[in-house]
Design a protein around this motif. Structure first.
Motif, PDB file in Angstrom:
ATOM      1  N   GLN A  55      24.679 -30.845  82.602  1.00  0.00           N
ATOM      2  CA  GLN A  55      25.479 -31.269  81.460  1.00  0.00           C
ATOM      3  C   GLN A  55      26.975 -31.095  81.724  1.00  0.00           C
ATOM      4  OE1 GLN A  55      24.477 -29.273  77.839  1.00  0.00           O
ATOM      5  NE2 GLN A  55      25.914 -30.482  76.615  1.00  0.00           N
ATOM      6  N   ASN A  56      27.336 -30.000  82.432  1.00  0.00           N
ATOM      7  CA  ASN A  56      28.733 -29.766  82.798  1.00  0.00           C
ATOM      8  C   ASN A  56      29.288 -30.926  83.600  1.00  0.00           C
ATOM      9  OD1 ASN A  56      29.591 -27.317  81.732  1.00  0.00           O
ATOM     10  ND2 ASN A  56      28.358 -26.196  83.222  1.00  0.00           N
ATOM     11  N   VAL A  57      28.511 -31.351  84.608  1.00  0.00           N
ATOM     12  CA  VAL A  57      28.981 -32.409  85.504  1.00  0.00           C
ATOM     13  C   VAL A  57      29.176 -33.715  84.723  1.00  0.00           C
ATOM     14  CG1 VAL A  57      28.456 -33.701  87.587  1.00  0.00           C
ATOM     15  CG2 VAL A  57      27.773 -31.313  87.413  1.00  0.00           C
ATOM     16  N   ILE A  58      28.148 -34.072  83.903  1.00  0.00           N
ATOM     17  CA  ILE A  58      28.218 -35.331  83.160  1.00  0.00           C
ATOM     18  C   ILE A  58      29.394 -35.315  82.202  1.00  0.00           C
ATOM     19  CG2 ILE A  58      26.976 -36.825  81.548  1.00  0.00           C
ATOM     20  CD1 ILE A  58      24.393 -35.840  82.812  1.00  0.00           C
ATOM     21  N   GLU A  59      29.569 -34.196  81.491  1.00  0.00           N
ATOM     22  CA  GLU A  59      30.674 -34.118  80.533  1.00  0.00           C
ATOM     23  C   GLU A  59      32.013 -34.184  81.232  1.00  0.00           C
ATOM     24  OE1 GLU A  59      30.513 -30.942  77.774  1.00  0.00           O
ATOM     25  OE2 GLU A  59      28.723 -31.695  76.774  1.00  0.00           O
ATOM     26  N   LEU A  60      32.110 -33.533  82.409  1.00  0.00           N
ATOM     27  CA  LEU A  60      33.372 -33.550  83.162  1.00  0.00           C
ATOM     28  C   LEU A  60      33.729 -34.970  83.550  1.00  0.00           C
ATOM     29  CD1 LEU A  60      35.530 -31.768  84.710  1.00  0.00           C
ATOM     30  CD2 LEU A  60      34.090 -32.120  86.700  1.00  0.00           C
ATOM     31  N   VAL A  61      32.744 -35.718  84.085  1.00  0.00           N
ATOM     32  CA  VAL A  61      32.999 -37.085  84.555  1.00  0.00           C
ATOM     33  C   VAL A  61      33.429 -37.976  83.394  1.00  0.00           C
ATOM     34  CG1 VAL A  61      31.877 -39.107  85.521  1.00  0.00           C
ATOM     35  CG2 VAL A  61      31.459 -36.876  86.524  1.00  0.00           C
ATOM     36  N   ILE A  62      32.641 -37.924  82.289  1.00  0.00           N
ATOM     37  CA  ILE A  62      32.923 -38.815  81.160  1.00  0.00           C
ATOM     38  C   ILE A  62      34.265 -38.462  80.514  1.00  0.00           C
ATOM     39  CG2 ILE A  62      32.084 -39.578  78.912  1.00  0.00           C
ATOM     40  CD1 ILE A  62      30.391 -40.592  81.157  1.00  0.00           C
ATOM     41  N   GLU A  63      34.525 -37.139  80.386  1.00  0.00           N
ATOM     42  CA  GLU A  63      35.771 -36.734  79.737  1.00  0.00           C
ATOM     43  C   GLU A  63      36.982 -37.103  80.567  1.00  0.00           C
ATOM     44  OE1 GLU A  63      36.170 -32.609  78.458  1.00  0.00           O
ATOM     45  OE2 GLU A  63      34.491 -32.993  77.096  1.00  0.00           O
ATOM     46  N   SER A  64      36.892 -36.959  81.911  1.00  0.00           N
ATOM     47  CA  SER A  64      38.071 -37.290  82.720  1.00  0.00           C
ATOM     48  C   SER A  64      38.336 -38.790  82.680  1.00  0.00           C
ATOM     49  CB  SER A  64      37.926 -36.767  84.148  1.00  0.00           C
ATOM     50  OG  SER A  64      36.651 -37.007  84.634  1.00  0.00           O
ATOM     51  N   MET A  65      37.261 -39.602  82.626  1.00  0.00           N
ATOM     52  CA  MET A  65      37.468 -41.053  82.510  1.00  0.00           C
ATOM     53  C   MET A  65      38.099 -41.396  81.164  1.00  0.00           C
ATOM     54  SD  MET A  65      37.111 -43.632  84.395  1.00  0.00           S
ATOM     55  CE  MET A  65      37.828 -45.203  83.964  1.00  0.00           C
ATOM     56  N   ASP A  66      37.613 -40.731  80.081  1.00  0.00           N
ATOM     57  CA  ASP A  66      38.192 -40.965  78.757  1.00  0.00           C
ATOM     58  C   ASP A  66      39.680 -40.634  78.752  1.00  0.00           C
ATOM     59  OD1 ASP A  66      35.979 -41.939  77.590  1.00  0.00           O
ATOM     60  OD2 ASP A  66      35.397 -40.103  76.532  1.00  0.00           O
ATOM     61  N   ASN A  67      40.023 -39.474  79.366  1.00  0.00           N
ATOM     62  CA  ASN A  67      41.430 -39.075  79.380  1.00  0.00           C
ATOM     63  C   ASN A  67      42.278 -40.030  80.199  1.00  0.00           C
ATOM     64  OD1 ASN A  67      41.002 -36.847  77.793  1.00  0.00           O
ATOM     65  ND2 ASN A  67      40.606 -35.485  79.523  1.00  0.00           N
ATOM     66  N   PHE A  68      41.703 -40.530  81.294  1.00  0.00           N
ATOM     67  CA  PHE A  68      42.421 -41.491  82.150  1.00  0.00           C
ATOM     68  C   PHE A  68      42.748 -42.752  81.361  1.00  0.00           C
ATOM     69  CE2 PHE A  68      41.811 -44.472  85.986  1.00  0.00           C
ATOM     70  CZ  PHE A  68      43.149 -44.413  86.296  1.00  0.00           C
ATOM     71  N   VAL A  69      41.748 -43.273  80.622  1.00  0.00           N
ATOM     72  CA  VAL A  69      41.973 -44.499  79.844  1.00  0.00           C
ATOM     73  C   VAL A  69      42.957 -44.234  78.712  1.00  0.00           C
ATOM     74  CG1 VAL A  69      40.860 -46.223  78.386  1.00  0.00           C
ATOM     75  CG2 VAL A  69      39.758 -45.487  80.463  1.00  0.00           C
ATOM     76  N   ILE A  70      42.811 -43.073  78.035  1.00  0.00           N
ATOM     77  CA  ILE A  70      43.696 -42.782  76.900  1.00  0.00           C
ATOM     78  C   ILE A  70      45.141 -42.634  77.387  1.00  0.00           C
ATOM     79  CG2 ILE A  70      44.290 -40.981  75.221  1.00  0.00           C
ATOM     80  CD1 ILE A  70      41.276 -40.662  74.744  1.00  0.00           C
TER      81      ILE A  70
END
Lengths: 224, 100
Positions: A55-70
């Motif tokens: 779960q850590n890995v998945i959340e890290l990947v999705i969150e960093s992509m979200d932050n990149f787009v934002i």
């Protein structure tokens, strides 16, 4: 090294469809990505308030992509993260597939042209959707005589976007092919170092740049 | 071309083909001179980026991502040169133009 193998030609509705190395590699990579996505989807049921393990890995990947787009497009358009995450992962895994001995699908102009065309469609779709009338007015600004120039610059966007990715990856794979055709003494440690530069470094940088430029172009067209 | 047709016939097609292939290779080499521009441009951008990080180390993330974006745009002219060179080397469009 620069030739694309053709495995067969399918005739359908009077059209020829060539089954090339690129198509086969793309489908293999797509299968890998779909299996990973499916496994991640199964893990979703086990998610808890306190993240642990996968779960850590998945959340890290999705969150960093979200932050990149934002950071590139703003909070309002964070829904683009869904599309760009797919593009990002596909380009990244394509560029890195050179390490496993595949011919990278992004070293074929067809792949990069498709990716750039989808960005092109997205730019103008979002432009018409968000700006409506002033989208068309933008073509005759600052003066109406600039209309041909504006149209050319719009057409040049996907061309430069696709050639950048294609040229970088193809150039890297041609240089790697030349190094592998050298006498055996030169093939001891040198290809490893060059793989790190041409496949890992250039591949990651070009992925980030393709996604970042796509987001910048779409953001420019949307305005505010 | 019409005036030279008799002298052209003195050569066989293989010689002409070899000549065009050789010229294509020279042209590909010349096209890669386009690499000078992006080299200078990217070096300039990287130098300014290092300067900016030195002046404001806390803005490192923004500076680096802006620099990479600028480098990517500066690189496109070099990539166009590379594409021309690759077409000349591997697609050989000029060989098809030989007509005796």
């Amino acid at each position: 090294m620069n030739e694309i193998d053709v495995y067969g030609i399918i005739h359908i509705f009077g059209q020829e469809i060539w089954i090339t190395q690129t198509i086969v590699t793309t489908w293999v990579l797509m299968a890998i990505l779909i299996i990973i996505a499916f496994l991640a989807r199964l893990q979703l049921k086990k998610f808890s308030e306190k993240p642990s393990g996968v779960q850590n890995v998945i959340e890290l990947v999705i969150e960093s992509m979200d932050n990149f787009v934002i950071s590139a497009m703003g909070e309002k358009y964070s829904y683009f993260a869904n599309w760009f995450f797919g593009v990002f992962v596909f380009i990244l895994i394509s560029n890195l597939s050179g390490l496993l001995g595949f011919r990278p699908p992004t070293a074929d102009y067809a792949t990069t042209a498709c990716l750039a065309l989808s960005t092109f469609v997205l730019i103008h779709f979002m432009g018409i959707l968000k700006q409506k009338g002033s989208y068309f007015k933008g073509y005759i600004e600052p003066i109406p005589i600039m209309l041909p120039m504006n149209i050319i610059s719009e057409i040049a966007t996907p061309i430069s976007l696709s050639f950048r990715l294609f040229g970088n990856i193809l150039g890297g794979s041609i240089i790697m092919g030349m190094v592998y055709s050298l006498p055996a003494i030169f093939r001891i440690a040198i290809p490893g170092v060059l793989h790190i530069y041409f496949d890992v470094f250039a591949g990651c940088i070009q992925t980030v740049i393709f996604v970042m430029l796509s987001m910048t172009f779409i953001k420019d067209k949307i305005g505010d | 071309m019409n005036g030279n047709i008799s002298t052209l016939n003195a050569y066989d097609e293989a010689t002409l083909r070899a000549f065009v292939l050789g010229c294509s290779a020279i042209g590909a080499g010349l096209a890669m001179i386009a690499g000078i521009g992006p080299g200078i441009g990217q070096g300039f951008a990287a130098g300014k980026g290092a300067e900016a990080v030195g002046r404001q180390p806390e803005a490192r993330g923004t500076v680096v991502s802006t620099m990479l974006l600028g480098c990517a745009v500066a690189e496109s002219t070099g990539i166009y040169g590379l594409v021309i060179a690759l077409i000349l080397l591997f697609a050989n469009p000029l060989v098809g133009k030989i007509n005796l």
